[in-house]
Motif scaffolding. Structure first.
Motif, PDB file in Angstrom:
ATOM      1  N   SER A  24      44.704  27.768  37.843  1.00 20.32           N
ATOM      2  CA  SER A  24      44.217  27.698  37.241  1.00 20.32           C
ATOM      3  C   SER A  24      42.780  27.718  37.782  1.00 20.32           C
ATOM      4  O   SER A  24      42.191  28.560  38.295  1.00 20.32           O
ATOM      5  CB  SER A  24      44.020  25.522  36.747  1.00 20.32           C
ATOM      6  N   LEU A  25      42.589  26.293  38.608  1.00 26.02           N
ATOM      7  CA  LEU A  25      41.647  26.319  39.646  1.00 26.02           C
ATOM      8  C   LEU A  25      41.233  27.293  40.842  1.00 26.02           C
ATOM      9  O   LEU A  25      40.866  28.058  41.661  1.00 26.02           O
ATOM     10  CB  LEU A  25      41.528  24.652  40.271  1.00 26.02           C
ATOM     11  N   LEU A  26      43.171  27.564  41.474  1.00 23.14           N
ATOM     12  CA  LEU A  26      43.673  28.222  42.470  1.00 23.14           C
ATOM     13  C   LEU A  26      44.978  28.834  41.528  1.00 23.14           C
ATOM     14  O   LEU A  26      45.273  27.813  40.959  1.00 23.14           O
ATOM     15  CB  LEU A  26      43.691  27.237  43.716  1.00 23.14           C
ATOM     16  N   SER A  27      45.648  30.036  41.966  1.00 22.13           N
ATOM     17  CA  SER A  27      45.794  30.949  41.831  1.00 22.13           C
ATOM     18  C   SER A  27      47.134  30.375  41.889  1.00 22.13           C
ATOM     19  O   SER A  27      47.804  30.291  40.606  1.00 22.13           O
ATOM     20  CB  SER A  27      45.380  32.077  42.223  1.00 22.13           C
ATOM     21  N   ARG A  53      39.272  43.989  35.601  1.00 24.70           N
ATOM     22  CA  ARG A  53      37.458  44.467  36.303  1.00 24.70           C
ATOM     23  C   ARG A  53      38.226  44.984  37.145  1.00 24.70           C
ATOM     24  O   ARG A  53      39.640  44.241  38.211  1.00 24.70           O
ATOM     25  CB  ARG A  53      36.653  43.229  36.432  1.00 24.70           C
ATOM     26  N   ASP A  54      37.486  45.665  37.499  1.00 27.69           N
ATOM     27  CA  ASP A  54      38.079  45.686  39.385  1.00 27.69           C
ATOM     28  C   ASP A  54      37.405  44.458  40.680  1.00 27.69           C
ATOM     29  O   ASP A  54      36.510  43.640  40.946  1.00 27.69           O
ATOM     30  CB  ASP A  54      36.854  46.535  40.409  1.00 27.69           C
ATOM     31  N   PRO A  55      38.430  43.948  41.014  1.00 29.82           N
ATOM     32  CA  PRO A  55      38.148  42.560  41.453  1.00 29.82           C
ATOM     33  C   PRO A  55      37.020  43.037  43.022  1.00 29.82           C
ATOM     34  O   PRO A  55      36.878  41.599  42.621  1.00 29.82           O
ATOM     35  CB  PRO A  55      39.999  42.517  42.085  1.00 29.82           C
ATOM     36  N   LEU A  56      37.293  43.686  44.169  1.00 32.35           N
ATOM     37  CA  LEU A  56      35.971  44.021  44.774  1.00 32.35           C
ATOM     38  C   LEU A  56      34.804  44.836  44.089  1.00 32.35           C
ATOM     39  O   LEU A  56      33.378  44.375  45.309  1.00 32.35           O
ATOM     40  CB  LEU A  56      36.997  45.498  45.732  1.00 32.35           C
ATOM     41  N   ASP A  57      34.485  45.254  43.160  1.00 30.78           N
ATOM     42  CA  ASP A  57      33.411  45.650  42.341  1.00 30.78           C
ATOM     43  C   ASP A  57      33.112  45.252  40.712  1.00 30.78           C
ATOM     44  O   ASP A  57      34.053  46.432  39.831  1.00 30.78           O
ATOM     45  CB  ASP A  57      33.061  46.843  42.358  1.00 30.78           C
ATOM     46  N   PRO A  58      32.706  43.884  40.887  1.00 32.08           N
ATOM     47  CA  PRO A  58      33.098  43.404  39.547  1.00 32.08           C
ATOM     48  C   PRO A  58      32.247  43.975  38.590  1.00 32.08           C
ATOM     49  O   PRO A  58      32.362  44.239  37.391  1.00 32.08           O
ATOM     50  CB  PRO A  58      33.634  41.759  39.473  1.00 32.08           C
ATOM     51  N   GLU A  59      31.594  44.717  38.388  1.00 32.63           N
ATOM     52  CA  GLU A  59      29.912  45.269  37.839  1.00 32.63           C
ATOM     53  C   GLU A  59      30.741  46.575  37.276  1.00 32.63           C
ATOM     54  O   GLU A  59      29.778  47.375  36.562  1.00 32.63           O
ATOM     55  CB  GLU A  59      28.689  45.568  38.421  1.00 32.63           C
ATOM     56  N   GLU A  88      43.626  34.591  34.696  1.00 36.47           N
ATOM     57  CA  GLU A  88      42.293  34.321  34.826  1.00 36.47           C
ATOM     58  C   GLU A  88      41.861  35.618  36.200  1.00 36.47           C
ATOM     59  O   GLU A  88      42.793  35.293  37.390  1.00 36.47           O
ATOM     60  CB  GLU A  88      41.470  33.859  34.989  1.00 36.47           C
ATOM     61  N   LEU A  89      41.017  37.045  36.314  1.00 38.11           N
ATOM     62  CA  LEU A  89      40.999  37.480  37.525  1.00 38.11           C
ATOM     63  C   LEU A  89      40.187  37.024  38.647  1.00 38.11           C
ATOM     64  O   LEU A  89      38.787  36.659  38.294  1.00 38.11           O
ATOM     65  CB  LEU A  89      41.003  38.743  37.463  1.00 38.11           C
ATOM     66  N   ARG A  90      40.600  36.413  39.575  1.00 41.05           N
ATOM     67  CA  ARG A  90      39.792  36.299  40.436  1.00 41.05           C
ATOM     68  C   ARG A  90      38.384  37.626  40.934  1.00 41.05           C
ATOM     69  O   ARG A  90      39.632  38.108  41.625  1.00 41.05           O
ATOM     70  CB  ARG A  90      40.185  35.703  42.094  1.00 41.05           C
ATOM     71  N   THR A  91      37.267  37.383  41.329  1.00 42.57           N
ATOM     72  CA  THR A  91      36.627  38.264  41.327  1.00 42.57           C
ATOM     73  C   THR A  91      35.803  38.516  42.122  1.00 42.57           C
ATOM     74  O   THR A  91      35.746  37.314  42.568  1.00 42.57           O
ATOM     75  CB  THR A  91      36.185  39.312  40.454  1.00 42.57           C
ATOM     76  N   LEU A  92      35.148  39.869  43.581  1.00 44.51           N
ATOM     77  CA  LEU A  92      34.238  39.220  44.328  1.00 44.51           C
ATOM     78  C   LEU A  92      33.198  39.495  44.050  1.00 44.51           C
ATOM     79  O   LEU A  92      33.224  41.261  44.616  1.00 44.51           O
ATOM     80  CB  LEU A  92      34.656  39.669  45.620  1.00 44.51           C
ATOM     81  N   ALA A  93      31.399  39.884  44.397  1.00 43.63           N
ATOM     82  CA  ALA A  93      30.680  40.224  44.020  1.00 43.63           C
ATOM     83  C   ALA A  93      30.609  40.951  45.052  1.00 43.63           C
ATOM     84  O   ALA A  93      30.376  40.897  46.870  1.00 43.63           O
ATOM     85  CB  ALA A  93      30.145  39.540  43.845  1.00 43.63           C
ATOM     86  N   PHE A  98      50.281  38.489  47.337  1.00 41.49           N
ATOM     87  CA  PHE A  98      49.318  38.352  48.954  1.00 41.49           C
ATOM     88  C   PHE A  98      47.887  38.570  48.905  1.00 41.49           C
ATOM     89  O   PHE A  98      47.066  38.542  49.686  1.00 41.49           O
ATOM     90  CB  PHE A  98      50.432  39.158  49.935  1.00 41.49           C
ATOM     91  N   ALA A  99      47.513  39.732  48.268  1.00 45.49           N
ATOM     92  CA  ALA A  99      46.222  40.915  48.616  1.00 45.49           C
ATOM     93  C   ALA A  99      45.893  39.239  47.342  1.00 45.49           C
ATOM     94  O   ALA A  99      44.151  38.547  48.197  1.00 45.49           O
ATOM     95  CB  ALA A  99      45.972  41.882  47.364  1.00 45.49           C
ATOM     96  N   THR A 100      45.942  38.681  46.460  1.00 41.64           N
ATOM     97  CA  THR A 100      44.987  37.974  45.574  1.00 41.64           C
ATOM     98  C   THR A 100      45.091  36.541  46.261  1.00 41.64           C
ATOM     99  O   THR A 100      43.871  36.127  46.836  1.00 41.64           O
ATOM    100  CB  THR A 100      46.028  37.519  44.418  1.00 41.64           C
ATOM    101  N   LEU A 101      45.905  35.878  47.210  1.00 38.34           N
ATOM    102  CA  LEU A 101      45.387  35.439  48.629  1.00 38.34           C
ATOM    103  C   LEU A 101      44.727  35.258  49.285  1.00 38.34           C
ATOM    104  O   LEU A 101      43.514  34.600  49.554  1.00 38.34           O
ATOM    105  CB  LEU A 101      47.013  34.603  48.870  1.00 38.34           C
ATOM    106  N   ALA A 102      44.825  37.083  49.660  1.00 37.64           N
ATOM    107  CA  ALA A 102      43.771  37.144  50.768  1.00 37.64           C
ATOM    108  C   ALA A 102      42.904  37.073  50.341  1.00 37.64           C
ATOM    109  O   ALA A 102      41.580  36.708  50.744  1.00 37.64           O
ATOM    110  CB  ALA A 102      44.267  37.800  51.081  1.00 37.64           C
ATOM    111  N   ARG A 103      42.195  37.522  49.041  1.00 39.11           N
ATOM    112  CA  ARG A 103      40.652  37.390  48.593  1.00 39.11           C
ATOM    113  C   ARG A 103      39.927  35.964  48.611  1.00 39.11           C
ATOM    114  O   ARG A 103      39.267  35.221  48.137  1.00 39.11           O
ATOM    115  CB  ARG A 103      40.794  37.902  46.912  1.00 39.11           C
ATOM    116  N   GLU A 104      41.876  34.914  47.751  1.00 40.82           N
ATOM    117  CA  GLU A 104      41.224  33.494  47.204  1.00 40.82           C
ATOM    118  C   GLU A 104      40.628  32.959  48.663  1.00 40.82           C
ATOM    119  O   GLU A 104      40.170  32.387  48.958  1.00 40.82           O
ATOM    120  CB  GLU A 104      42.281  32.839  46.654  1.00 40.82           C
TER     121      GLU A 104
END
Length: 823
Positions: free
Chosen positions: A217-220, A287-293, A405-410, A490-496
């Protein structure tokens, strides 16, 4: 009059919802602080007002609006799934079959279980059969263990800086949980539902999956709680206790402490699902979490059961697909030497992948197309990018195991510049970027047993992800893994946590203990030497993560709240089914309610007042409903001129509108015109096509209520103008527009300042305005309504022109001069 009563009730609820929506937009823009409790309050208020809209529509139009409350409830349910529950549900239901989960509160069964039920029963997607053991069962078990004092102590320790006492208290609590028998009522229910599931599916093994209230939810909480696969009946009770105990594990408590969360966020529901005999499994990012556009999906796949992929313990294939035709744009086939398989006696174990399959692609184009279509169906339903786990069983059936929900980074518009001298000394290249950023520091290699050198901080290098070291993300300037997956927890947490992370690459042998390096986790490289500050790779300071996540959560919620998709009420798509947001529902309800009131009155051919329209040269259609006109036998629709209005407030207002006339497009210096701005709004002339939306006025000798539509914004004005000033008032609500949110907000601020100078009390929230003036002398009331009519024309389409605060001030001063309004 009775129907008009319902209309007024609907209008009040509609305006209240718009005010809340504007308030949420203001908070999401970072203008005001907020907490999760305030979001829950706003959601509760929106639900209450939406109920009034639905009831009023049903009274006004009958069964053709029966679907309105259902559509509203569906959107509200999605919002509730995305918002963490504050406290466990007070229900005493212990176990719920998956077929009924969709009807229950996510606070009872957890968002993960609720989403899976939605996939099955709302979207008709294939998911494993199963049931949910509720948070009420968790609460009953803890009461049975007698650990209420320990829980209170744990919550108090979460507020302290030191982790040592917290982790020690958690260890003692886990020991109590694992050693305590289940209450007999819970044990009997759990075994009974397990036996029914086995009888239905013919499969003896089950999967036990956590579904904590704060999870996804708020955090993964990615990978923080325990999941057990291929659990036999003999091990069911022990494994269930182990899932509950994981709510107090070192990694979960560290996670809660780091993000300043409460023990309540770990209140645990558990999903019990039929075991899937997976031939292959993996993850889809819509979406690509590192390039969501980028218009792509990213699929990760490996042979065997899915935990090996999300745990990052095996290398996996990666496929990049286009989002339109699901064309395979990129394929990276990994060498897959191990896979996870169920064991006949229970549990799972790793085994070798046959040599002939190790370099074989797991998925082909046809399966990828099917998987892509399924994933986008889920994304459309939830209204945001998804992180979806899937499996293909040994019979070839594709199943969805869970979604979040996927967390993405612009992606930065411009990557930091690398010094050419630095770029020449590349130690590692060709690595896969799992979390972007730059970092520098000494290499710290993980020792056997998951041990780091004492006090070590820097660029941590390890063979594969280790979730049982919750301090690692705090100590790492960057992470480099020899094996793993971008789709791992682990990758999800690193991005978080905003920690740069690379996987694989050529030259990893150069990363020896203590060597000073710089990690470029944009280009997949590691360079010799310290060329950046050790913390430069983090995209946000760790202490701001929760605050950032709250804002991001609100912005995600607003996707289901604020956007307006229903524009033209005369289009075929202006339907309840096409309402994608709460704003759409308010728009639909307001428009249809106005039409119902006037259409019903028009059908009463004995009432002259129901057959009137205002005769005007302006491209604006205004229908009139008089509350004080006598009955007549006339059936002929006719128009009346402004001189025949016989309504003091309406005459005054229309006099101001007529004085200004219809505006042309606004073109300030440097502005390229409305067409270039939105490409959909056209200025009107005397011969222009009239707007498709009619305006409606309910009036009497001294009363006016008008819903005035002028393209992409609406204004509602209510006024009473009598000789007794204590009865007199003017109220205005103003919302929407055709330009960007910032420009609409500037128009609201401009209007509010002009109205305040005339004595109005104004409430503004983003692009919504509520202005009121009471106890007004008769002549002043008439004059103010005349000015309000002029103002409505002078500010029409003005939002398009307000490209900056300076431009807005220029227009404000110009309008004040024209209206001859002084401070």
């Amino acid at each position: 009059l009775r129907r008009f009563h319902y209309y007024l009730s609907l209008l009040e609820a509609n305006n209240a919802m718009l005010l809340i929506i504007a308030d949420l937009e203001d908070k999401a823009a970072g203008n005001r602080p907020f907490d999760l409790d305030s979001l829950r309050t706003s959601l509760s208020e929106l639900r209450a007002y939406l109920l009034i809209l639905g009831e009023s529509l049903l009274e006004l139009g009958g069964d053709r609006y029966r679907a309105f409350p259902e559509r509203g409830e569906a959107i509200l349910r999605q919002l509730e799934l995305a918002l963490p529950s504050s406290v466990p549900n007070t229900s005493e239901v212990l176990i719920v079959e998956l077929g009924r989960v969709q009807e229950l509160d996510p606070a009872l069964i957890g968002a993960k279980n609720a989403r899976l039920a939605t996939l099955r029963w709302t979207l008709g997607l294939p998911v494993p059969d199963g049931f949910a053991v509720t948070s009420a069962a968790f609460r009953l078990f803890l009461e049975h263990c007698g650990v209420s004092r320990e829980l209170d102590s744990l919550q108090a320790l979460l507020q302290k800086e030191s982790l040592e006492e917290l982790l020690a208290a958690g260890a003692a609590l886990r020991t109590r949980i694992l050693a305590s028998p289940l209450p007999s009522i819970l044990e009997d229910a759990l075994l009974r539902h397990h036996d029914l599931l086995v009888a239905r599916t013919g499969r003896n093994g089950v999967a036990l999956r956590s579904s904590a209230l704060g999870e996804d939810s708020l955090l993964s909480f990615a990978g923080q709680y325990e999941t057990y696969l291929n659990v036999t009946r003999a091990d069911l009770l022990d494994r269930y206790r182990a899932v509950l105990a994981s709510a107090f594990s070192p990694r979960v408590l560290t996670y809660l402490h780091r993000h300043e969360l409460s023990v309540g966020q770990s209140a645990m529901a558990v999903g019990c699902y039929a075991m899937v005999e997976a031939w292959s499994s993996g993850v889809v990012y819509t979406r690509d979490p590192l390039d969501p556009e980028r218009e792509v999906l990213v699929v990760t796949a490996a042979f065997g059961l899915g935990p090996s992929v999300v745990a990052g313990t095996v290398d996996a294939d990666t496929y990049v697909l286009s989002r339109d035709e699901f064309e395979v744009l990129e394929t990276r086939v990994a060498e897959k030497v191990r896979r996870l398989e169920p064991v006949a006696t229970g549990g799972v174990a790793e085994e070798a992948v046959p040599d002939t399959q190790q370099r074989q692609a797991v998925l082909g184009p046809e399966v990828l197309r099917k998987l892509g279509g399924m994933a986008l169906t889920v994304e459309r339903h939830f209204g945001c990018p998804q992180d979806l786990e899937w499996a293909i069983d040994v019979r070839g059936a594709l199943l969805v195991l869970q979604t979040r929900e996927l967390r993405t980074l612009a992606r930065p518009t411009k990557l930091p510049t690398i010094d050419p001298a630095l770029a020449a000394v590349v130690l590692v290249e060709g690595a896969t970027v799992a979390s972007p950023g730059f970092a520098a520091g000494p290499v710290r290699r993980m020792l056997p047993g998951g041990i780091l050198p004492s006090g070590a901080e820097g660029v941590i290098v390890l063979d594969h992800p280790i979730l049982d070291r919750p301090d690692m993300l705090r100590r790492a300037a960057a992470l480099i893994l020899e094996h793993g997956s971008v789709a791992s927890h682990f990758a999800t947490l690193a991005r978080e946590y905003r920690v740069p992370m690379l996987i694989g690459g050529r030259g990893l042998e150069h990363l020896v203990e203590g060597r000073e390096v710089t990690v470029d986790a944009y280009r997949g490289q590691v360079h010799e030497g310290l060329h950046l500050a050790s913390d430069c790779g983090r995209q946000a300071p760790s202490e701001k993560i929760l605050s950032d996540e709250k804002v991001l959560l609100l912005r995600r919620l607003l996707r289901l709240v604020a956007p307006l998709h229903l524009i033209n009420p005369n289009e075929e798509g202006f339907t309840i089914a096409n309402c994608e947001t709460l704003h759409d529902l308010t728009r639909f309800a307001h428009q249809r309610a106005v039409q119902e009131v006037f259409q019903t009155m028009n059908q009463n051919r004995d009432r002259e007042s129901a057959n009137l329209s205002l005769r005007t040269d302006l491209p604006l259609e205004v229908e009139l409903l008089y509350l004080d006109r006598p009955l007549t036998k006339s059936r002929r629709r006719r128009s009346i001129g402004p001189e025949e209005l016989d309504s003091v407030p309406m005459t005054a207002l229309w006099g101001g509108i007529a004085r200004e006339g219809w505006p042309s497009a606004v073109h300030p210096v440097g502005f390229r015109g409305l067409k270039s701005e939105v490409g959909r709004t056209k200025s009107g002339t005397k011969q222009a096509r009239r707007f498709s939306e009619k305006s409606y006025a309910v009036l009497s000798r001294d009363f006016l209520f008008i819903s005035l539509h002028m393209g992409y914004h609406f204004t509602s004005i209510e006024a009473r103008c009598t000789q007794l000033e204590t009865l007199n008032y003017i109220r205005l609500q103003y919302k929407d527009g055709g330009s960007t949110f910032e420009r609409r907000a500037r128009r609201i601020a401009l209007l509010a300042e002009i109205l305040r100078r005339q004595g109005y009390e104004c409430t503004t929230k983003a692009d919504f305005l509520d202005a009121a003036l009471t106890v007004v002398p008769f002549e002043q009331c008439r004059n103010l309504l005349h000015v309000l009519g002029r103002l409505s024309i002078l500010t029409k389409q003005l939002d398009m022109a307000l490209s900056s605060d300076a431009v807005a001030r220029w227009y404000r001063d110009d309008i004040l001069r024209k209206l001859e309004v002084r401070a």
